[in-house]
Write a protein that holds these residues in place. Structure first.
Motif, PDB file in Angstrom:
ATOM      1  N   LEU A  68       2.181  12.274  -2.306  1.00 10.85           N
ATOM      2  CA  LEU A  68       2.551  12.076  -1.052  1.00 10.85           C
ATOM      3  C   LEU A  68       2.696  10.572  -0.620  1.00 10.85           C
ATOM      4  O   LEU A  68       3.815  10.324  -0.035  1.00 10.85           O
ATOM      5  N   SER A  69       2.048   9.851  -1.170  1.00 12.32           N
ATOM      6  CA  SER A  69       2.028   8.203  -0.806  1.00 12.32           C
ATOM      7  C   SER A  69       3.475   7.782  -1.580  1.00 12.32           C
ATOM      8  O   SER A  69       4.102   6.849  -1.007  1.00 12.32           O
ATOM      9  N   ASN A  70       3.805   8.420  -2.829  1.00 10.22           N
ATOM     10  CA  ASN A  70       5.078   7.810  -3.463  1.00 10.22           C
ATOM     11  C   ASN A  70       6.368   8.253  -2.573  1.00 10.22           C
ATOM     12  O   ASN A  70       7.131   7.539  -2.472  1.00 10.22           O
ATOM     13  N   ARG A  71       6.329   9.444  -2.036  1.00 14.96           N
ATOM     14  CA  ARG A  71       7.281  10.075  -1.082  1.00 14.96           C
ATOM     15  C   ARG A  71       7.381   9.139   0.054  1.00 14.96           C
ATOM     16  O   ARG A  71       8.446   8.917   0.720  1.00 14.96           O
ATOM     17  N   TYR A  72       6.265   8.815   0.758  1.00 15.59           N
ATOM     18  CA  TYR A  72       6.239   8.104   1.987  1.00 15.59           C
ATOM     19  C   TYR A  72       6.744   6.754   1.438  1.00 15.59           C
ATOM     20  O   TYR A  72       7.635   5.986   2.295  1.00 15.59           O
ATOM     21  N   ALA A  73       6.197   5.867   0.460  1.00 16.58           N
ATOM     22  CA  ALA A  73       6.728   4.602   0.063  1.00 16.58           C
ATOM     23  C   ALA A  73       8.195   4.624  -0.111  1.00 16.58           C
ATOM     24  O   ALA A  73       9.010   3.456   0.244  1.00 16.58           O
ATOM     25  N   ASN A  74       8.579   5.594  -0.862  1.00 18.99           N
ATOM     26  CA  ASN A  74      10.226   5.533  -1.153  1.00 18.99           C
ATOM     27  C   ASN A  74      10.899   5.669   0.169  1.00 18.99           C
ATOM     28  O   ASN A  74      11.913   4.903   0.500  1.00 18.99           O
ATOM     29  N   GLY A  75      10.353   6.554   1.043  1.00 20.58           N
ATOM     30  CA  GLY A  75      11.144   6.838   2.509  1.00 20.58           C
ATOM     31  C   GLY A  75      11.120   5.613   3.343  1.00 20.58           C
ATOM     32  O   GLY A  75      12.033   4.933   3.974  1.00 20.58           O
ATOM     33  N   LEU A  76       9.951   4.820   3.224  1.00 18.45           N
ATOM     34  CA  LEU A  76       9.877   3.625   3.989  1.00 18.45           C
ATOM     35  C   LEU A  76      10.632   2.388   3.374  1.00 18.45           C
ATOM     36  O   LEU A  76      11.463   1.729   4.226  1.00 18.45           O
ATOM     37  N   THR A  77      10.644   2.441   2.089  1.00 19.08           N
ATOM     38  CA  THR A  77      11.658   1.483   1.391  1.00 19.08           C
ATOM     39  C   THR A  77      13.091   1.596   1.613  1.00 19.08           C
ATOM     40  O   THR A  77      13.854   0.777   2.131  1.00 19.08           O
ATOM     41  N   ALA A  78      13.435   2.959   1.720  1.00 17.31           N
ATOM     42  CA  ALA A  78      14.651   3.362   2.347  1.00 17.31           C
ATOM     43  C   ALA A  78      14.953   2.947   3.619  1.00 17.31           C
ATOM     44  O   ALA A  78      16.170   2.700   3.845  1.00 17.31           O
ATOM     45  N   ALA A  79      14.182   3.082   4.616  1.00 16.79           N
ATOM     46  CA  ALA A  79      14.195   2.603   5.941  1.00 16.79           C
ATOM     47  C   ALA A  79      14.221   1.138   6.141  1.00 16.79           C
ATOM     48  O   ALA A  79      14.332   0.695   7.342  1.00 16.79           O
ATOM     49  N   GLY A  80      13.867   0.338   5.073  1.00 16.34           N
ATOM     50  CA  GLY A  80      13.947  -1.146   5.226  1.00 16.34           C
ATOM     51  C   GLY A  80      12.605  -1.758   5.238  1.00 16.34           C
ATOM     52  O   GLY A  80      12.586  -3.171   5.333  1.00 16.34           O
ATOM     53  N   ILE A  81      11.587  -1.190   4.848  1.00 11.79           N
ATOM     54  CA  ILE A  81      10.167  -1.802   4.845  1.00 11.79           C
ATOM     55  C   ILE A  81      10.021  -2.400   3.673  1.00 11.79           C
ATOM     56  O   ILE A  81      10.552  -1.686   2.549  1.00 11.79           O
ATOM     57  N   THR A  82       9.728  -3.753   3.614  1.00 10.56           N
ATOM     58  CA  THR A  82       9.899  -4.599   2.235  1.00 10.56           C
ATOM     59  C   THR A  82       8.496  -5.303   1.883  1.00 10.56           C
ATOM     60  O   THR A  82       7.579  -5.493   2.984  1.00 10.56           O
ATOM     61  N   HIS A  83       8.422  -5.879   0.938  1.00 10.78           N
ATOM     62  CA  HIS A  83       7.071  -6.779   0.443  1.00 10.78           C
ATOM     63  C   HIS A  83       6.970  -7.643   1.728  1.00 10.78           C
ATOM     64  O   HIS A  83       7.690  -8.542   2.035  1.00 10.78           O
ATOM     65  N   GLY A  84       5.475  -7.748   2.095  1.00 14.36           N
ATOM     66  CA  GLY A  84       5.330  -8.803   2.699  1.00 14.36           C
ATOM     67  C   GLY A  84       5.376  -8.358   4.451  1.00 14.36           C
ATOM     68  O   GLY A  84       4.954  -9.416   5.054  1.00 14.36           O
TER      69      GLY A  84
END
Length: 131
Positions: A68-84
């Motif tokens: 579930l956390s991987n699915r969310y992380a991949n979705g958030l990354t695709a939405a533009g959330i980045t390191h920092g």
């Protein structure tokens, strides 16, 4: 230094349950893939639910939390959330809350946790404070 590592080497990064890049800085998210591998069926989170004056408990296993956390992380990354990136998170306590916090840690984003019951004035003050 400053590089990234796979949370689980060899898995397809296009898989929504697949790995996400975890910053090499140490945070708790680095331990979740190993925990899911060692104790896949062990409950990671247990929450209580009250229905019709009856209290029940529901659990999410270590593997389920990892997926579930991987699915969310991949979705958030695709939405533009980045390191920092500072990220406001206003989600009720439960499975999604914990999985989203792990997802943000996996990305290396900075979660700013907001209590949904804090009221509008305090919410706006929190948003101003974190810029």
């Amino acid at each position: 230094k400053g590089g990234k590592v796979w949370s689980q080497p060899g898995r397809d990064p296009n898989d929504p349950f697949g790995p996400v890049f975890v910053p090499t800085v140490f945070n708790i998210a680095r331990h979740l893939p190993e925990l899911a591998s060692r104790l896949p069926d062990q409950p990671a989170i247990t929450v209580s639910q009250r229905r019709c004056d009856k209290l029940t408990y529901k659990s999410l296993t270590c593997t389920e939390l990892e997926h579930l956390s991987n699915r969310y992380a991949n979705g958030l990354t695709a939405a533009g959330i980045t390191h920092g990136m500072r990220t406001l998170l206003m989600v009720p306590q439960g499975f999604d809350f914990v999985a989203l916090v792990f997802a943000l840690f996996k990305i290396g984003a900075v979660p700013v946790l907001i209590d949904p019951g804090m009221g509008v004035a305090r919410l706006l003050d929190c948003i101003r404070t974190v810029n």
